[in-house]
Design a protein around this motif. Structure first.
Motif, PDB file in Angstrom:
ATOM      1  N   GLY A  89       0.812  -1.209   0.000  1.00  6.79           N
ATOM      2  CA  GLY A  89       0.000   0.000   0.000  1.00  6.79           C
ATOM      3  C   GLY A  89       0.847   1.261   0.000  1.00  6.79           C
ATOM      4  N   ASP A  90       0.173   2.367  -0.183  1.00  3.90           N
ATOM      5  CA  ASP A  90       0.825   3.678  -0.176  1.00  3.90           C
ATOM      6  C   ASP A  90       1.538   3.877   1.159  1.00  3.90           C
ATOM      7  N   PRO A  91       2.858   4.040   1.140  1.00  6.04           N
ATOM      8  CA  PRO A  91       3.571   4.167   2.423  1.00  6.04           C
ATOM      9  C   PRO A  91       3.104   5.363   3.250  1.00  6.04           C
ATOM     10  N   LEU A  92       2.533   6.365   2.599  1.00  2.00           N
ATOM     11  CA  LEU A  92       2.063   7.537   3.353  1.00  2.00           C
ATOM     12  C   LEU A  92       0.785   7.227   4.119  1.00  2.00           C
ATOM     13  N   GLU A  93       0.105   6.156   3.717  1.00  2.15           N
ATOM     14  CA  GLU A  93      -1.180   5.798   4.335  1.00  2.15           C
ATOM     15  C   GLU A  93      -1.113   4.528   5.174  1.00  2.15           C
ATOM     16  N   THR A  94      -0.024   3.786   5.058  1.00  2.00           N
ATOM     17  CA  THR A  94       0.022   2.463   5.691  1.00  2.00           C
ATOM     18  C   THR A  94       0.271   2.568   7.194  1.00  2.00           C
TER      19      THR A  94
END
Ligand code: NDP
Length: 237
Positions: A89-94
């Motif tokens: 997933g998006d590392p900014l959201e994980t």
């Protein structure tokens, strides 16, 4: 078939998928097999009934449990560390806790289990870690943390190969590409993307990974150590 009669094998994470195929392979080849599971008791029980292998509940994300489980297995000839999870997933959201738990299972467990197993392992023992082609190549977004874990075991295997080499204990990493399991079903939504990166346009079968594990644990592979063995249908080619 390789003859593993008289050999004790411990597979961490053996209830399903690649791990279950490895358990079946070593059991069919005559080894005395113990495997761990975390959540899939029914699958573990079914595998025990089918193979005679012993199942032990042990969370690879818990260092004490992992060390105790390896210690309790006593001297083993072959350790296979297969337990792994995949957080994409998006590392900014994980969720950072999910990433850290994956690192505990995919990186810390292989290290501590290997070291603990080596304490009692006889001369000529074998340690096989299931990494991933993503340790070498991460061809899509959202896989940084998973790739981190699979690159980490590469360095670990190179180092431990030198630590345990004087006792003729080998340490190797198997790096699968897409394999048809619950983690990565052959008919899943990523299928076409993944096959697009591959020379062979199909998922591999768990048994194909088990065959390589048996080879690396067998007598013909005594000179192979500190090495990465990619089996990925050409995904990394
Ligand atoms: P699955 O999700 O199908 O199975 C995972 C296995 O690991 C299960 O037996 C599971 O047991 C066990 N496991 C997971 N977490 C833990 C834990 N905390 N403690 C103990 N056991 C645990 O995955 P695969 O068979 O596909 O993957 C196996 C390995 O292969 C992993 O390391 C994965 O990263 C690697 N791999 C897989 C690829 C693929 O395409 N399938 C490609 C490249 C590498 P339980 O259900 O009992 O919790």
């Amino acid at each position: 078939m390789t003859d593993f009669h008289g050999k004790k094998v411990l597979v961490l994470g053996g209830s399903r998928g690649i791990g279950a195929a490895i358990v079946r392979r070593f059991a069919n080849d005559g080894a005395e097999v113990t495997f761990t599971y975390a959540g899939s008791k029914d699958a573990a029980d079914a595998l025990t009934a089918a193979t005679g292998a012993k199942a032990v509940k042990s969370d690879a994300g818990d260092r004490s449990q992992t060390i105790e489980t390896v210690k309790a297995a006593g001297p083993i000839d072959v350790l296979v560390v297969n337990a792994g999870t995949l957080v994409l997933g998006d590392p900014l959201e994980t969720d950072p806790d999910a990433v850290d738990r994956m690192i505990d299972i995919n990186v810390r467990a292989p290290y501590h289990a290997s070291v603990e197993a080596a304490r009692l392992m006889p001369e000529g023992g074998r340690i096989v870690i299931i990494g991933s082609v993503n340790g070498d190549r991460m061809p899509f977004a959202g896989g940084a943390a998973y790739a981190l874990t699979k690159s980490a075991v590469q360095g670990m295997a190179r180092g431990l190969a030198r630590d345990f080499g004087p006792r003729n204990i080998t340490v190797n990493v198997i790096q699968p590409g897409p394999i048809d399991t619950d983690m990565n079903p052959a008919d899943g939504p990523m299928k076409d993307t993944m096959h697009g990166f591959m020379a062979l346009k199909r998922h591999g079968r768990p048994e194909e990974i088990a065959g390589l594990a048996a080879y690396l644990a067998g007598p013909e592979a005594g000179f192979i150590t500190g090495a990465m063995h990619t089996i990925d249908g050409g995904m990394g080619a």
